[in-house]
Design a protein around this motif. Structure first.
Motif, mmCIF file in Angstrom:
data_model
loop_
_atom_site.group_PDB
_atom_site.id
_atom_site.type_symbol
_atom_site.label_atom_id
_atom_site.label_comp_id
_atom_site.label_asym_id
_atom_site.label_seq_id
_atom_site.Cartn_x
_atom_site.Cartn_y
_atom_site.Cartn_z
ATOM 1 N N GLU A 197 24.816 36.627 8.419
ATOM 2 C CA GLU A 197 23.326 36.366 8.435
ATOM 3 C C GLU A 197 23.135 35.833 6.588
ATOM 4 O O GLU A 197 22.531 35.539 6.314
ATOM 5 N N ALA A 198 24.102 37.015 6.237
ATOM 6 C CA ALA A 198 24.000 37.107 4.899
ATOM 7 C C ALA A 198 25.158 38.062 4.031
ATOM 8 O O ALA A 198 25.987 38.726 5.194
ATOM 9 N N ILE A 199 25.729 36.897 3.157
ATOM 10 C CA ILE A 199 26.730 37.017 2.609
ATOM 11 C C ILE A 199 26.538 37.674 1.045
ATOM 12 O O ILE A 199 25.465 37.449 0.186
ATOM 13 N N GLU A 200 26.971 38.793 0.632
ATOM 14 C CA GLU A 200 27.692 39.171 -0.970
ATOM 15 C C GLU A 200 28.576 39.061 -1.409
ATOM 16 O O GLU A 200 29.457 39.465 -0.983
ATOM 17 N N ALA A 201 28.454 39.343 -3.229
ATOM 18 C CA ALA A 201 29.957 39.709 -3.831
ATOM 19 C C ALA A 201 30.201 40.924 -3.165
ATOM 20 O O ALA A 201 29.140 42.265 -3.680
ATOM 21 N N VAL A 202 31.328 40.983 -3.575
ATOM 22 C CA VAL A 202 31.506 42.439 -4.321
ATOM 23 C C VAL A 202 31.357 42.893 -5.139
ATOM 24 O O VAL A 202 32.262 42.269 -6.140
ATOM 25 N N GLY A 203 31.492 44.439 -5.252
ATOM 26 C CA GLY A 203 30.933 43.999 -7.128
ATOM 27 C C GLY A 203 29.522 44.509 -7.700
ATOM 28 O O GLY A 203 28.963 44.690 -6.729
ATOM 29 N N THR A 204 29.210 44.477 -8.747
ATOM 30 C CA THR A 204 28.148 44.763 -9.428
ATOM 31 C C THR A 204 27.031 42.997 -9.850
ATOM 32 O O THR A 204 26.160 43.591 -10.074
ATOM 33 N N HIS A 261 19.363 26.346 11.127
ATOM 34 C CA HIS A 261 20.627 26.399 11.088
ATOM 35 C C HIS A 261 21.447 26.083 12.562
ATOM 36 O O HIS A 261 21.280 26.521 13.540
ATOM 37 N N HIS A 262 22.313 25.312 12.269
ATOM 38 C CA HIS A 262 22.865 25.178 13.272
ATOM 39 C C HIS A 262 24.874 25.451 12.910
ATOM 40 O O HIS A 262 25.604 25.367 13.643
ATOM 41 N N GLN A 263 25.047 25.885 11.667
ATOM 42 C CA GLN A 263 26.051 26.355 11.386
ATOM 43 C C GLN A 263 26.154 27.472 10.851
ATOM 44 O O GLN A 263 24.652 28.327 10.817
ATOM 45 N N ALA A 264 27.741 28.171 10.554
ATOM 46 C CA ALA A 264 27.446 29.931 10.023
ATOM 47 C C ALA A 264 28.919 29.457 9.799
ATOM 48 O O ALA A 264 29.863 29.144 9.720
ATOM 49 N N VAL A 265 29.315 31.031 8.556
ATOM 50 C CA VAL A 265 30.363 31.628 8.411
ATOM 51 C C VAL A 265 31.130 31.972 9.492
ATOM 52 O O VAL A 265 30.754 32.465 10.428
ATOM 53 N N HIS A 266 32.652 30.873 9.589
ATOM 54 C CA HIS A 266 33.578 32.355 9.803
ATOM 55 C C HIS A 266 34.558 32.879 8.537
ATOM 56 O O HIS A 266 34.477 34.207 9.696
ATOM 57 N N GLN A 267 34.951 32.043 8.289
ATOM 58 C CA GLN A 267 36.184 33.648 8.112
ATOM 59 C C GLN A 267 35.525 33.529 6.155
ATOM 60 O O GLN A 267 35.137 32.665 5.922
ATOM 61 N N LEU A 268 35.717 34.468 5.964
ATOM 62 C CA LEU A 268 34.724 34.992 4.431
ATOM 63 C C LEU A 268 35.454 34.319 3.872
ATOM 64 O O LEU A 268 36.799 34.614 3.593
ATOM 65 N N GLY A 269 34.933 34.212 2.465
ATOM 66 C CA GLY A 269 35.503 33.591 1.244
ATOM 67 C C GLY A 269 35.855 34.729 0.366
ATOM 68 O O GLY A 269 35.513 35.925 0.615
ATOM 69 N N VAL A 270 37.022 34.368 -0.687
ATOM 70 C CA VAL A 270 37.252 35.711 -1.020
ATOM 71 C C VAL A 270 36.476 36.250 -1.943
ATOM 72 O O VAL A 270 35.306 35.920 -2.906
ATOM 73 N N GLY A 271 36.919 37.968 -2.004
ATOM 74 C CA GLY A 271 35.221 38.384 -2.398
ATOM 75 C C GLY A 271 33.840 38.754 -2.139
ATOM 76 O O GLY A 271 33.301 38.972 -3.007
ATOM 77 N N LEU A 272 33.479 38.301 -0.870
ATOM 78 C CA LEU A 272 31.922 38.575 -0.397
ATOM 79 C C LEU A 272 32.839 39.297 0.980
ATOM 80 O O LEU A 272 33.535 39.333 1.784
ATOM 81 N N VAL A 273 31.186 39.824 1.071
ATOM 82 C CA VAL A 273 31.153 40.500 2.486
ATOM 83 C C VAL A 273 29.902 40.380 3.093
ATOM 84 O O VAL A 273 29.258 39.922 2.440
ATOM 85 N N PRO A 274 30.333 40.503 4.720
ATOM 86 C CA PRO A 274 29.075 40.747 4.983
ATOM 87 C C PRO A 274 27.551 41.025 4.656
ATOM 88 O O PRO A 274 28.260 42.534 4.654
#
Length: 228
Positions: free
Chosen positions: A192-199, A169-182
């Motif tokens: 390198e990884a993101i996921e949704a807050v909650g269950t 890859h040569h792109q990456a997350v800059h500002q996180l989307g709503v409801g996401l955490v690294p």
């Protein structure tokens, strides 16, 4: 016992030369994805680009969803000016996969984004991307580097130790989307990884787990799909 049905988005090329020298469009997927999902206990359904309006119906038939790697996400989707190093747009695929992601999030379907799929997950929830990371792209060659899980995250529950992953890859997350955490970081701080807050089981990884031998991430998706 019935194996969970995992849908996975496919690549799209406008022109492919076949064995008889004819040229025609093609939807395809590297078999590494298929083999790894099958080895992890899933049945694979390939999802070539379609009308975004049918995405909700398609996702309703699935137990889980994977958004595969591929070309750069069009920066227009996150309000950015195109960098000269950003690849050409894949309009049909962007629109289709954004619709699939939104349908999966809305219906709480287990969702895994791989490389481009992680970036598109972030964009779908209002996040932005770094369009080029210096030194992160050697054309045609996969690299490898360590990632560090963040304690308390879904990813950490699957892979609790520092591990080396296959990257391209040569792109990456800059500002996180709503409801996401690294949920994992490179040594230089790149997300390198993101996921949704909650269950809800929603995970994106910047690397290509299908190119390695560690099945824990894909097994986690299949287990969540089986519970669904």
């Amino acid at each position: 016992m019935r194996k969970p049905l995992i849908g996975i988005s496919t690549y799209w090329l406008d022109s492919v030369v076949w064995n008889d020298s004819r040229e025609s469009p093609a939807a395809f997927l590297p078999t590494h994805y298929v083999h790894m999902l099958q080895a992890s206990g899933g049945t694979v359904l390939m999802l070539p680009p379609d009308q975004p309006t049918v995405a909700e119906h398609v996702v309703a038939q699935l137990d889980g969803l994977v958004i595969a790697g591929g070309p750069d996400v069009a920066p227009e989707h996150y309000g950015a000016v195109r960098d000269l190093r950003t690849g050409p747009p894949s309009v049909a695929r962007d629109n289709w996969e954004l619709a699939l992601i939104k349908a999966a999030v809305a219906t709480r379907a287990p969702l895994l984004g791989i490389c481009r799929g992680m970036q598109l997950l972030n964009v779908s929830l209002g996040g932005t991307l770094v369009q080029h990371l210096d030194g992160h792209l050697t054309p045609g060659i996969f690299g490898a580097h360590p990632v560090n899980p963040i304690p308390g995250t879904l990813y950490h529950s699957l892979v609790p130790e520092r591990s080396t992953v296959a990257t391209y890859h040569h792109q990456a997350v800059h500002q996180l989307g709503v409801g996401l955490v690294p949920s994992a970081l490179a040594d230089d701080g790149t997300i390198e990884a993101i996921e949704a807050v909650g269950t809800q089981w929603v995970l994106g990884v910047q690397w290509h787990p299908e190119m390695g031998s560690d099945t824990r991430v894909l097994e986690g998706l299949v287990k969540a799909a089986n519970r669904r």
